[in-house]
Enzyme design. Structure first.
Site, PDB file in Angstrom:
ATOM      1  N   GLY A  46      -8.261   1.185 -11.188  1.00 52.32           N
ATOM      2  CA  GLY A  46      -8.200   1.707 -12.549  1.00 52.32           C
ATOM      3  C   GLY A  46      -6.989   1.160 -13.269  1.00 52.32           C
ATOM      4  N   GLN A  51      -0.422   0.775 -19.593  1.00 48.02           N
ATOM      5  CA  GLN A  51       0.047  -0.108 -18.508  1.00 48.02           C
ATOM      6  C   GLN A  51       0.055  -1.576 -18.921  1.00 48.02           C
ATOM      7  OE1 GLN A  51      -2.653   1.824 -15.397  1.00 48.02           O
ATOM      8  NE2 GLN A  51      -0.895   1.199 -14.188  1.00 48.02           N
ATOM      9  N   CYS A  88      -0.422   3.089  -7.706  1.00 51.46           N
ATOM     10  CA  CYS A  88      -0.534   2.739  -9.124  1.00 51.46           C
ATOM     11  C   CYS A  88      -0.067   1.303  -9.296  1.00 51.46           C
ATOM     12  CB  CYS A  88       0.352   3.685  -9.943  1.00 51.46           C
ATOM     13  SG  CYS A  88       0.344   3.348 -11.710  1.00 51.46           S
ATOM     14  N   LEU A  89      -0.785   0.542 -10.119  1.00 52.85           N
ATOM     15  CA  LEU A  89      -0.397  -0.855 -10.338  1.00 52.85           C
ATOM     16  C   LEU A  89       0.976  -0.965 -11.012  1.00 52.85           C
ATOM     17  CD1 LEU A  89      -3.812  -2.434 -11.437  1.00 52.85           C
ATOM     18  CD2 LEU A  89      -2.586  -2.815  -9.284  1.00 52.85           C
ATOM     19  N   HIS A 130      -6.126  10.162 -12.545  1.00 50.84           N
ATOM     20  CA  HIS A 130      -4.918   9.326 -12.552  1.00 50.84           C
ATOM     21  C   HIS A 130      -4.801   8.567 -13.886  1.00 50.84           C
ATOM     22  CE1 HIS A 130      -2.035   6.453 -10.435  1.00 50.84           C
ATOM     23  NE2 HIS A 130      -2.331   5.813 -11.548  1.00 50.84           N
ATOM     24  N   GLU A 131      -5.905   7.968 -14.312  1.00 48.65           N
ATOM     25  CA  GLU A 131      -5.857   7.155 -15.538  1.00 48.65           C
ATOM     26  C   GLU A 131      -5.707   8.035 -16.783  1.00 48.65           C
ATOM     27  OE1 GLU A 131      -5.207   4.208 -14.962  1.00 48.65           O
ATOM     28  OE2 GLU A 131      -5.942   4.166 -12.906  1.00 48.65           O
ATOM     29  N   HIS A 134      -2.150   8.870 -17.322  1.00 52.32           N
ATOM     30  CA  HIS A 134      -1.380   7.785 -17.950  1.00 52.32           C
ATOM     31  C   HIS A 134      -1.387   7.909 -19.476  1.00 52.32           C
ATOM     32  CE1 HIS A 134       0.038   4.952 -14.941  1.00 52.32           C
ATOM     33  NE2 HIS A 134      -1.132   4.889 -14.340  1.00 52.32           N
TER      34      HIS A 134
HETATM   35 NI    NI Z   1      -1.585   4.130 -12.493  1.00 57.77          NI
END
Ligand code: NI
Length: 157
Positions: A46, A51, A88-89, A130-131, A134
């Site tokens: 995701g 991000q 998380c990226l 999670h997304e 953000h």
């Molecule tokens: Ni993330």
């Protein structure tokens, strides 16, 4: 399509409340395409627009079955709870145990502005939560039960 640079933890972009999308135009389509490519390149499941430095309520998710594009997502129901590892990226190499609902339903719009409801469980439910977090400037580590550490055999504990 282009791969965009992923903003890392510590950047202000990740702490902002993102604004809703009100124009479903070419620019949004390009953003979505770029976000998907960036997510796949990073081997993530995701990615949220902040991000890549864009403070709009836009999310892409692919847990291995299908690419989902969620514009202005709102979680409308949730059930159960699962404590599992999450990363998380924007925080490469870091993992934490995070409690998430086992099932969620999210209402969102597609790239043309059409509303739909997506139901997900397990990993998809986790990715949706999670997304969506953000988009409100919340990171997985903020709500983690604890961070996970790798032992000498490479197992996460
Ligand atoms: Ni993330």
């Amino acid at each position: 399509m282009a791969i965009r640079e992923i903003v890392k933890e510590g950047d202000d972009c990740l702490r902002k409340v993102c604004r809703p999308v009100d124009k479903f135009d070419k620019r949004l389509a390009v953003l979505l395409d770029d976000m998907a490519q960036t997510m796949y390149e990073g081997n993530g499941v995701g990615l949220a627009a902040p991000q890549v430095g864009v403070l709009r309520r836009v999310v892409v998710i692919d847990c291995g079955e299908k690419l989902y594009e969620l514009i202005n997502p709102q979680i409308i129901s949730q059930a159960g709870a699962l404590d599992e590892a999450e990363g998380c990226l924007s925080s490469p190499g870091e993992y934490a145990l995070v409690r998430r609902p086992e099932k969620v339903a999210v209402k969102a719009q597609d790239r043309h502005g059409k509303e739909f409801v997506l139901e997900g469980d397990h990993l998809l439910a986790r990715a949706i939560c999670h997304e969506c977090d953000h988009l409100d400037g919340r990171l997985f580590k903020d709500i983690a039960i604890r961070m996970l550490h790798q032992d000498e055999d490479g197992n996460w504990k």
